[in-house]
Structures are given as structure tokens and as C-alpha cells.
Write a protein that holds these residues in place. Sequence first.
Motif, PDB file in Angstrom:
ATOM      1  N   UNK A 108      -5.273  -6.896   6.566  1.00 23.65           N
ATOM      2  CA  UNK A 108      -4.161  -6.307   5.768  1.00 23.65           C
ATOM      3  C   UNK A 108      -2.902  -6.617   7.161  1.00 23.65           C
ATOM      4  N   UNK A 109      -2.817  -8.024   6.865  1.00 23.55           N
ATOM      5  CA  UNK A 109      -2.057  -8.672   7.418  1.00 23.55           C
ATOM      6  C   UNK A 109       0.077  -7.968   6.901  1.00 23.55           C
ATOM      7  N   UNK A 110      -0.596  -8.216   5.021  1.00 27.15           N
ATOM      8  CA  UNK A 110       1.232  -7.329   4.514  1.00 27.15           C
ATOM      9  C   UNK A 110       0.258  -7.225   2.830  1.00 27.15           C
ATOM     10  N   UNK A 111       1.407  -6.151   2.398  1.00 26.63           N
ATOM     11  CA  UNK A 111       0.733  -6.071   0.794  1.00 26.63           C
ATOM     12  C   UNK A 111       2.765  -6.397   0.177  1.00 26.63           C
ATOM     13  N   UNK A 164       5.222  -5.455   5.024  1.00 28.49           N
ATOM     14  CA  UNK A 164       4.846  -6.611   6.721  1.00 28.49           C
ATOM     15  C   UNK A 164       3.955  -5.199   8.173  1.00 28.49           C
ATOM     16  N   UNK A 165       2.888  -5.881   8.350  1.00 27.06           N
ATOM     17  CA  UNK A 165       2.231  -5.092   9.233  1.00 27.06           C
ATOM     18  C   UNK A 165       2.409  -5.958  10.619  1.00 27.06           C
ATOM     19  N   UNK A 173      -1.815  -8.937  -1.636  1.00 21.79           N
ATOM     20  CA  UNK A 173      -2.710  -8.363  -0.081  1.00 21.79           C
ATOM     21  C   UNK A 173      -2.712 -10.101   0.999  1.00 21.79           C
ATOM     22  N   UNK A 174      -2.178  -9.729   1.861  1.00 25.72           N
ATOM     23  CA  UNK A 174      -2.372 -11.066   2.166  1.00 25.72           C
ATOM     24  C   UNK A 174      -3.629 -10.771   3.504  1.00 25.72           C
ATOM     25  N   UNK A 175      -4.567 -11.809   3.680  1.00 29.57           N
ATOM     26  CA  UNK A 175      -5.903 -10.645   3.647  1.00 29.57           C
ATOM     27  C   UNK A 175      -6.100 -11.789   5.182  1.00 29.57           C
ATOM     28  N   UNK A 196      -5.957 -17.382   5.959  1.00 31.60           N
ATOM     29  CA  UNK A 196      -5.567 -16.107   5.787  1.00 31.60           C
ATOM     30  C   UNK A 196      -5.958 -16.518   4.085  1.00 31.60           C
ATOM     31  N   UNK A 197      -6.079 -15.864   3.204  1.00 33.50           N
ATOM     32  CA  UNK A 197      -5.887 -15.185   2.311  1.00 33.50           C
ATOM     33  C   UNK A 197      -5.180 -14.144   1.383  1.00 33.50           C
ATOM     34  N   UNK A 198      -4.447 -14.666  -0.109  1.00 36.28           N
ATOM     35  CA  UNK A 198      -3.558 -13.795  -0.704  1.00 36.28           C
ATOM     36  C   UNK A 198      -4.172 -13.474  -2.166  1.00 36.28           C
ATOM     37  N   UNK A 199      -4.535 -12.345  -1.975  1.00 37.77           N
ATOM     38  CA  UNK A 199      -5.094 -11.865  -3.424  1.00 37.77           C
ATOM     39  C   UNK A 199      -4.809 -10.447  -4.624  1.00 37.77           C
ATOM     40  N   UNK A 200      -4.538 -10.690  -5.767  1.00 34.00           N
ATOM     41  CA  UNK A 200      -4.180 -10.165  -6.486  1.00 34.00           C
ATOM     42  C   UNK A 200      -4.296  -8.684  -6.206  1.00 34.00           C
ATOM     43  N   UNK A 201      -4.581  -7.558  -6.037  1.00 36.22           N
ATOM     44  CA  UNK A 201      -5.245  -5.977  -6.224  1.00 36.22           C
ATOM     45  C   UNK A 201      -5.499  -5.707  -7.060  1.00 36.22           C
ATOM     46  N   UNK A 202      -6.129  -4.536  -7.355  1.00 37.13           N
ATOM     47  CA  UNK A 202      -6.376  -3.948  -8.186  1.00 37.13           C
ATOM     48  C   UNK A 202      -5.415  -3.010  -8.966  1.00 37.13           C
ATOM     49  N   UNK A 203      -5.386  -3.318 -10.161  1.00 37.18           N
ATOM     50  CA  UNK A 203      -3.918  -2.087 -10.780  1.00 37.18           C
ATOM     51  C   UNK A 203      -3.948  -0.382 -10.319  1.00 37.18           C
ATOM     52  N   UNK A 204      -2.651  -0.431 -10.415  1.00 36.94           N
ATOM     53  CA  UNK A 204      -1.599   0.345 -10.213  1.00 36.94           C
ATOM     54  C   UNK A 204      -2.438   1.494 -10.423  1.00 36.94           C
TER      55      UNK A 204
END
Length: 263
Positions: free
Chosen positions: A28-31, A83-84, A127-129, A1-9
Amino acid sequence: MLLIKNVPFNNVVANGVATVNLPIGMSYNKIILALGGTFTKAMITNVNVKVNGKIIFQESGSRLDLINQYRGLTAAAGFLTLDFTEPRAKTMIEQYVGNINTAQSVSSLTVEVTIAGATSPTLDSYSELGPPAQLGVIAKHIPFTQAFASSGKIPMKLIDITNRGGIIKRVHFAHTGNLSQLEVKKNGIVIWDNVLAAVNSFWQGEYQKTSQANLYSYDPCADNNYANAVKTADATSLEFNPTFSAADTVTAVVEVLDVLGNM
């Protein structure tokens, strides 16, 4: 799995709705929301997750934090997880069923965070992907609110639940302190027998769940076996009957596995 920083709000302000549109393609596993400045989870009055414009996850910051702590997720002042998945499920299939697969049939994935009363807030997300997959069932959070004017055993109507095909993992009843026990019936048969809050808390602790103040969690999957979830496809009736010691207002949050367009 990957953990990435998302684009800004966009529009991260003291009072307003911050929005981010997330990339499509992965699962998307969790945000994880990362809060900064004078900005607490109590200042998040609403979080919406939308898939193709439809709200599939709706919570307040404080209530979601209680639910996460009940489930055994990490509690930290500056972070809030959407968490999904079910990290402690006993099989990998059950662990990831419900994550948001966006490789096919998804045109947009949006997170909206309503902020109230913050000072110089900052808001990032991670996001955990998982690998790409076609959209399937989704782990939804659906809230229902009802006021109860007196004490006693009073039915709570959860609209659009019965005979819709969704699979209910849990229902969390957030109250103001007067919900003392709960009965659940499916097709007229008692499946949760007026269980007192103290008994429920003790029993859930046997499975490493942590009950939270003013949150009665009906959790048929407390043992992390999701075959125990309540199936609604064969339900002609599904009754939730809380008992109150005094008047109260309750928000029931239904955690349900469901297809996008159903509920």
C-alpha cells in the motif's frame, strides 16, 4: 502500480467510527479517502491506520490536510490522502521506503475514521498499490500533545523517540498561533538553530514546500534527500525546544520510518 477502489467502510454515520479492513498481499503506497454528503475533513476528528492491530498512523482530518499541503500533495475538499511514500524523492528506493508491504508478516490492515457532526455522510476509499513484498520499515505518523502555560523557550518532550532506531523525516508542530521559532539538538549539538517561523517558511519554499498557517514543520529532508533524515539509533538525547510568544497548546506529529513493533 494499481489504483483500486477498496471494499466499503462499515458504520458510516453522522457521529461514530467508520472502519474498513483492507485485503492483504499487495504493498500500500497510499490510501485516498473520498468524502460525500455534508462531510468535510474538519469533521474527521481522528484517523487510525492499524497493522496487526497496532496503530502506525494517527491524525485528525484538518491537521493531515495541512501536512499534505505542506508536502505538495493535492488539496481538494472531498478527498484526503494517507500517504506512506515520498512522491518527490530523488531515488525510487527513497520514494517507496515506508509503504506498507503486506505479503508476509501482516495479518490485518485496518483504517478507522472517526466522524463527528456530519449529515448523511458517505465514505469511500481507494488504494495505490505496488507489487507484493514482505513487511519492512513503515512510514508512521505519531502525535504528541503538550500544553504550554506561558511564553518563552520551553522544551517539548517527544516520548519514545531517542535511541529507538527510528529515522525521523519531519516533525510538524501544530499550534494556535504563538510558536515563533524552534531549536533542535541531537546529543547536545544544535542541528536546527532557533529558526524563526518566517525564515523556515521562506527556506522551505526554496524547495517547493508550502508552509501552512499555525503549522511549524521541522523538515531536514525539505530538499527531498532522505539521507538527511535524523537517525535516532545513535541519539543519547534529542531535544525539541520551541519558543512561544504566549501560552499555547501544541500537537507535534512525528513522521518516522520505523519497524512495526518499535514505537
